[in-house]
Motif scaffolding. Structure first.
Motif, PDB file in Angstrom:
ATOM      1  N   ASN A  12      61.417   8.379  27.924  1.00  0.00           N
ATOM      2  CA  ASN A  12      61.179   7.832  29.258  1.00  0.00           C
ATOM      3  C   ASN A  12      59.885   8.385  29.804  1.00  0.00           C
ATOM      4  OD1 ASN A  12      63.610   6.362  29.426  1.00  0.00           O
ATOM      5  ND2 ASN A  12      64.723   8.232  29.902  1.00  0.00           N
ATOM      6  N   TYR A  20      53.768  -4.295  30.076  1.00  0.00           N
ATOM      7  CA  TYR A  20      54.618  -4.548  28.930  1.00  0.00           C
ATOM      8  C   TYR A  20      54.531  -5.991  28.488  1.00  0.00           C
ATOM      9  CZ  TYR A  20      58.063  -6.840  31.971  1.00  0.00           C
ATOM     10  OH  TYR A  20      58.682  -7.701  32.832  1.00  0.00           O
ATOM     11  N   LYS A  77      59.949  -5.225  22.578  1.00  0.00           N
ATOM     12  CA  LYS A  77      59.263  -4.869  23.819  1.00  0.00           C
ATOM     13  C   LYS A  77      58.120  -3.915  23.514  1.00  0.00           C
ATOM     14  CE  LYS A  77      60.115  -3.614  28.629  1.00  0.00           C
ATOM     15  NZ  LYS A  77      61.147  -3.340  29.653  1.00  0.00           N
ATOM     16  N   LEU A  79      55.481  -1.385  25.410  1.00  0.00           N
ATOM     17  CA  LEU A  79      55.117  -0.665  26.635  1.00  0.00           C
ATOM     18  C   LEU A  79      53.751  -0.012  26.439  1.00  0.00           C
ATOM     19  CD1 LEU A  79      58.398   1.266  27.588  1.00  0.00           C
ATOM     20  CD2 LEU A  79      57.558  -0.867  28.566  1.00  0.00           C
ATOM     21  N   TYR A  81      51.064   2.584  28.565  1.00  0.00           N
ATOM     22  CA  TYR A  81      50.982   3.439  29.742  1.00  0.00           C
ATOM     23  C   TYR A  81      50.009   4.578  29.474  1.00  0.00           C
ATOM     24  CZ  TYR A  81      54.399   5.690  26.693  1.00  0.00           C
ATOM     25  OH  TYR A  81      55.032   6.219  25.581  1.00  0.00           O
ATOM     26  N   LYS A 124      51.672  -8.185  33.932  1.00  0.00           N
ATOM     27  CA  LYS A 124      53.076  -7.979  33.567  1.00  0.00           C
ATOM     28  C   LYS A 124      53.379  -6.481  33.679  1.00  0.00           C
ATOM     29  CE  LYS A 124      56.453  -9.692  30.191  1.00  0.00           C
ATOM     30  NZ  LYS A 124      57.128 -10.661  31.078  1.00  0.00           N
ATOM     31  N   GLN A 126      55.916  -3.308  34.950  1.00  0.00           N
ATOM     32  CA  GLN A 126      57.332  -3.009  35.163  1.00  0.00           C
ATOM     33  C   GLN A 126      57.607  -2.721  36.634  1.00  0.00           C
ATOM     34  OE1 GLN A 126      59.535  -1.664  31.232  1.00  0.00           O
ATOM     35  NE2 GLN A 126      59.001   0.012  32.554  1.00  0.00           N
ATOM     36  N   ASN A 127      58.697  -3.276  37.146  1.00  0.00           N
ATOM     37  CA  ASN A 127      59.117  -3.040  38.520  1.00  0.00           C
ATOM     38  C   ASN A 127      60.632  -2.875  38.506  1.00  0.00           C
ATOM     39  OD1 ASN A 127      59.787  -3.111  41.244  1.00  0.00           O
ATOM     40  ND2 ASN A 127      58.161  -4.562  41.760  1.00  0.00           N
ATOM     41  N   ALA A 128      61.076  -1.660  38.239  1.00  0.00           N
ATOM     42  CA  ALA A 128      62.504  -1.397  38.061  1.00  0.00           C
ATOM     43  C   ALA A 128      63.292  -1.647  39.340  1.00  0.00           C
ATOM     44  CB  ALA A 128      62.709   0.040  37.588  1.00  0.00           C
ATOM     45  N   ARG A 131      63.853  -5.377  39.778  1.00  0.00           N
ATOM     46  CA  ARG A 131      64.790  -5.840  38.755  1.00  0.00           C
ATOM     47  C   ARG A 131      66.222  -5.479  39.129  1.00  0.00           C
ATOM     48  NH1 ARG A 131      64.077  -9.617  36.357  1.00  0.00           N
ATOM     49  NH2 ARG A 131      66.140 -10.130  37.083  1.00  0.00           N
ATOM     50  N   LYS A 160      62.137 -13.366  36.038  1.00  0.00           N
ATOM     51  CA  LYS A 160      61.737 -13.045  34.667  1.00  0.00           C
ATOM     52  C   LYS A 160      61.402 -14.331  33.907  1.00  0.00           C
ATOM     53  CE  LYS A 160      66.660 -12.585  33.566  1.00  0.00           C
ATOM     54  NZ  LYS A 160      67.703 -11.712  33.006  1.00  0.00           N
TER      55      LYS A 160
END
Length: 262
Positions: A12, A20, A77, A79, A81, A124, A126-128, A131, A160
């Motif tokens: 994590n 992503y 997927k 990722l 970063y 694109k 990530q927006n936890a 979601r 999504k």
């Protein structure tokens, strides 16, 4: 799982700047991977990450990941970063993949309207939090997807997915600058034009839901999926001629792509 060219467990990352991509793998072929890599580069540039020197390595690792997992029909997927030292990292891994069954294509899906604005819709990212909020509403209303409304009550896209509307013989969808430019969306626009279906890109107010003949969403997992309900408004989208033509054309496109990339 592959992280920077090595097989290991995914960790994590606390960075708030994570872009992503999700690529569907069918018969060992990463579907439309070229477009996904182009969008990954574009999304990364928007958060000041330069992936130019890594994109070839990422592409190679996608194929490696597929092979070491015995070529499953699942989604990968990716990722990307940067860590606290501003070192660029990437991770690749298969994710739990849920594809609509035939009944959903035949009967259509239920959707809801949900007020939400993406700060940078073309990236694109990530927006936890978003979601999690959307998932709670979907569960509450027994819906498949949420169509996002901006402050002026214009429908931009799905949480999504991308969304298209059919009115008479025309296909409508939101302008490029207002949405994430989905790989499937781009292909559908091209297919529609090839089929002689005019595509109109314009802001779609929620009042248009009372006028349109049908609508559908597009995405990596659902492909072209008819929408039979938005909140309390019902549609006969699964029987709409234009939607059926696009569904058939997109499935044929996938089959041809797989044949030429095996």
């Amino acid at each position: 799982n592959i992280i920077n060219n090595e097989s290991e467990s995914i960790h994590n990352d606390s960075s708030s700047h994570i872009v992503y991509e999700v690529i569907r793998v069918i018969d060992g072929v990463p579907l439309f991977w070229e477009e996904h890599m182009t969008r990954l580069l574009s999304s990364s540039e928007m958060i000041d990450i330069d992936l130019t020197n890594l994109i070839g390595e990422i592409s190679s690792d996608i194929n490696k990941l597929i092979d070491i997992n015995n070529r499953p029909n699942k989604n990968i997927k990716i990722l990307v970063y940067s860590d606290k030292e501003n070192i660029i990292n990437y991770s690749l891994f298969f994710i739990e993949s849920n594809y609509p069954d035939k009944e959903l294509y035949d009967k259509g899906i239920a959707t809801i309207l949900y007020k939400a604005i993406r700060e940078n819709p073309n990236a694109k990212v990530q927006n936890a939090q978003l979601r999690e909020k959307v998932n709670k509403e979907l569960l509450k209303h027994d819906a498949y997807e949420a169509l996002l409304l901006n402050e002026e009550d214009y429908i931009t896209e799905g949480s999504k997915s991308n969304v298209f509307f059919v009115k008479d013989s025309l296909l409508f969808t939101s302008p490029k600058q207002d949405v994430l430019l989905g790989v499937t969306r781009t292909r559908i626009v091209e297919l529609a034009k090839n089929l002689g279906i005019d595509v109109v890109e314009k802001s779609i107010h929620k009042s248009f839901l009372n006028e349109c003949d049908g609508l559908f969403l597009t995405g990596t997992s659902p492909k072209v999926l008819p929408i039979s309900r938005v909140n309390d408004i019902s549609y006969d989208s699964p029987k709409n001629e234009i939607i059926l033509r696009l569904m058939e054309a997109y499935d044929s496109l996938i089959e041809e792509y797989i044949k030429t990339h095996k």
